[in-house]
Design an enzyme around this catalytic site. Structure first.
Site, PDB file in Angstrom:
ATOM      1  N   HIS A 188       0.807  -1.216   0.000  1.00  0.00           N
ATOM      2  CA  HIS A 188       0.000   0.000   0.000  1.00  0.00           C
ATOM      3  C   HIS A 188       0.847   1.276   0.000  1.00  0.00           C
ATOM      4  CE1 HIS A 188      -3.370   2.657   1.633  1.00  0.00           C
ATOM      5  NE2 HIS A 188      -3.925   2.041   0.608  1.00  0.00           N
TER       6      HIS A 188
ATOM      7  N   LYS B  67       3.124   4.419  -1.295  1.00  0.00           N
ATOM      8  CA  LYS B  67       3.246   5.270  -2.478  1.00  0.00           C
ATOM      9  C   LYS B  67       4.548   6.047  -2.315  1.00  0.00           C
ATOM     10  CE  LYS B  67      -1.404   4.743  -1.936  1.00  0.00           C
ATOM     11  NZ  LYS B  67      -2.061   4.257  -0.700  1.00  0.00           N
TER      12      LYS B  67
ATOM     13  N   ASP C  24      17.363   9.748  -7.972  1.00  0.00           N
ATOM     14  CA  ASP C  24      18.786  10.030  -7.736  1.00  0.00           C
ATOM     15  C   ASP C  24      19.152  10.002  -6.258  1.00  0.00           C
ATOM     16  OD1 ASP C  24      19.189  10.216 -10.435  1.00  0.00           O
ATOM     17  OD2 ASP C  24      19.152  12.406 -10.509  1.00  0.00           O
TER      18      ASP C  24
ATOM     19  N   HIS D 169      -9.110  11.601   0.369  1.00  0.00           N
ATOM     20  CA  HIS D 169      -8.268  10.412   0.471  1.00  0.00           C
ATOM     21  C   HIS D 169      -6.968  10.696   1.215  1.00  0.00           C
ATOM     22  CE1 HIS D 169      -5.788   7.037  -1.367  1.00  0.00           C
ATOM     23  NE2 HIS D 169      -6.842   6.406  -0.864  1.00  0.00           N
TER      24      HIS D 169
ATOM     25  N   LYS E 202      -4.262  11.355   4.130  1.00  0.00           N
ATOM     26  CA  LYS E 202      -4.102  10.825   5.484  1.00  0.00           C
ATOM     27  C   LYS E 202      -3.112  11.727   6.222  1.00  0.00           C
ATOM     28  CE  LYS E 202      -4.214   7.060   2.413  1.00  0.00           C
ATOM     29  NZ  LYS E 202      -5.604   6.796   2.294  1.00  0.00           N
TER      30      LYS E 202
ATOM     31  N   ASP F 190      -0.879  19.954  17.882  1.00  0.00           N
ATOM     32  CA  ASP F 190      -0.465  21.236  18.472  1.00  0.00           C
ATOM     33  C   ASP F 190       0.216  22.157  17.456  1.00  0.00           C
ATOM     34  OD1 ASP F 190      -1.542  20.343  20.821  1.00  0.00           O
ATOM     35  OD2 ASP F 190       0.363  19.887  21.784  1.00  0.00           O
TER      36      ASP F 190
END
Length: 486
Positions: free
Chosen positions: A224, A226, A231, A404, A406, A411
């Site tokens: 899952h 991404k 380089d 979508h 996350k 604070d």
């Protein structure tokens, strides 16, 4: 003959209950969370044969013999690589904000590496901008490009990414792609994989879905993450798959997907590189440990002193670390806690921590999409709303698409951004990655993005919520029963 059939019946009866007893003992010996264990036991005793088959398919986190052996064999090499990285003392931070200290200590202790400084960061909120900037980075690449994605779907600007990768490979840049088999099924059925492989791009279909191996590996385990590495100095991660939202799930009835990505330059790319190297070796058996950080590039990046810690989870990585990290930051919050997630199915511990924060008079805000592409998760999420609202948590339902992204902001100082949802699959099962950023300026930027989400959301009214139908309440509780398994 009667005696023979009687013996056969008793043997079948004895074997049947022996099997149920064995599975029950196995569930209890695993010392899993009580709600999860109870859910599995109820399923097995209500629907014995179906429940036992389901448990062997989805009940345990089993990577498969070959991958498990690779994960075990690479650990000494990874440990030595991390020890060698400690020689570059100038990239490691020695100071953190008060709210970040407990979390950074936890991650350093469990992963063997501390937070790194000297990073330049950019938050990307629009898919078009992300893909266009990525295309330019690919065009400037000189040595290597590595990517891992859950979903890769052709169409729109993604096709231009493919063309830029082919051009990069033609000029000698080493390109590697690792894509989840289930998530990128449509891509692997198309013509692009052949075209890209012919150009010299390595493409690996991770965690292949194979019915013949259904009992040898957990089939719903997913890659899952991404991640993009260029380089060994530029890195991307966040919630966005390699898709153009204008061409993705247009018939799902939830609107365009809204994502959040981080582009970074600096030593954080080196630490993300070791995560990618581990994933690649687990899947292929090939060792590609990244080179040490480039000192000249890092010194040039010191003008932006963003402090980053990388958390990786999944089989072969520190168990439950993302869950522990979330608990740590929720309990560390003193003034404000803002969380965005498309799938909200928390553990009992995390739910208790969030409610406790609200009772401590922390301003707790949770932003979720009003419409969700998963019916089961949508109903399961709603089962937690009453307890949250009674504790004083503000729940915002985003109305302009499928939110979508996350993210967690504590604070205004400590930010968590990555691929992990606030659900059981992300917290306990899948390969995930999360960035911890200890920086007030970055936190202010993230707060602005979250404020924009809130501006396009509807605040859930506790009184109106209490008036929902009896049918809705029953449906919520039904799916709550399955929440430990989602």
């Amino acid at each position: 003959m009667i005696t023979f059939y009687t013996v056969i019946s008793w043997l079948f009866f004895f074997s049947y209950w022996l099997l149920i007893a064995g599975v029950t003992l196995r569930i209890l010996m695993k010392r899993r969370a009580v709600p999860s264990a109870m859910a599995w036991l109820l399923i097995i005793y209500i629907l014995p044969l179906v429940g036992i088959i389901a448990y062997f398919l989805f009940g345990e986190l089993y990577l498969g013999k070959r991958r498990a052996e690779r994960a075990k064999s690479m650990q000494p090499y990874t440990t030595n690589w991390l020890k060698a990285l400690q020689n570059y003392q100038h990239i490691f931070t020695t100071q953190n904000s008060d709210v970040a200290i407990p979390l950074f200590k936890l991650c350093e202790r469990r992963q063997g590496i501390g937070g790194v400084k000297g990073n330049q960061l950019e938050l990307l909120t629009h898919a078009d901008d992300t893909l266009k900037i990525l295309i330019q980075d690919i065009k400037r690449a000189r040595h290597n490009i590595e990517m891992v994605f859950y979903i890769w779907q052709s169409g729109g600007l993604v096709d231009q990414v493919v063309e830029s990768l082919i051009a990069a490979a033609s000029r000698g840049v080493h390109c590697r792609l690792m894509l989840d088999s289930a998530g990128s099924r449509q891509f692997f059925c198309g013509s692009f994989p052949i075209k890209m492989r012919n150009a010299g791009i390595e493409i690996v279909e991770a965690l292949k879905v194979n019915l013949f191996r259904v009992f040898l590996r957990r089939m719903d385990l997913r890659q899952h993450r991404k991640v993009i590495l260029i380089d060994n100095f530029i890195a991307y991660t966040g919630s966005m798959n390699m898709v153009d939202p204008r061409c993705f799930k247009q018939n799902a009835g939830v609107g365009q997907w809204i994502d959040l990505m981080v582009r970074m330059e600096g030593p954080a790319a080196t630490t993300i590189g070791i995560v990618y190297a581990c994933d690649w070796e687990i899947e292929t058996g090939e060792r590609i440990l990244p080179p040490p950080p480039c000192i000249n590039k890092i010194l040039s990046a010191q003008k932006s002193n963003r402090i980053i810690q990388v958390i990786a989870s999944g089989p072969g990585f520190s168990e439950e670390l993302i869950h522990q990290a979330l608990l740590t930051v929720v309990y560390a919050a003193r003034r404000q806690l803002i969380m965005t997630t498309p799938y909200f199915v928390p553990s009992d511990d995390l739910l208790h921590a969030i409610c406790t924060a609200a009772h401590r008079e922390v301003d707790v805000n949770i932003i979720v999409p009003r419409n969700n592409d998963s019916m089961m998760v949508r109903w399961a999420s709603r089962s937690f709303f009453t307890e949250l609202l009674e504790s004083g948590v503000k729940i915002y339902q985003f109305k302009d698409g499928l939110l979508h992204s996350k993210s967690v902001l504590v604070d205004g100082q400590l930010s968590l951004i990555g691929t992990a949802n606030l659900d059981m699959r992300s917290l306990w099962l899948n390969f995930e990655i999360t960035l911890l950023v200890d920086d007030a300026i970055f936190g202010s930027t993230l707060a602005g993005i979250q404020d924009d989400y809130i501006a396009h959301s509807v605040l859930l009214d506790a009184d109106q919520w209490a008036k929902r139908s009896f049918k809705s309440r029953i449906t919520e509780q039904l799916f709550y029963f399955f929440s430990p398994l989602l």
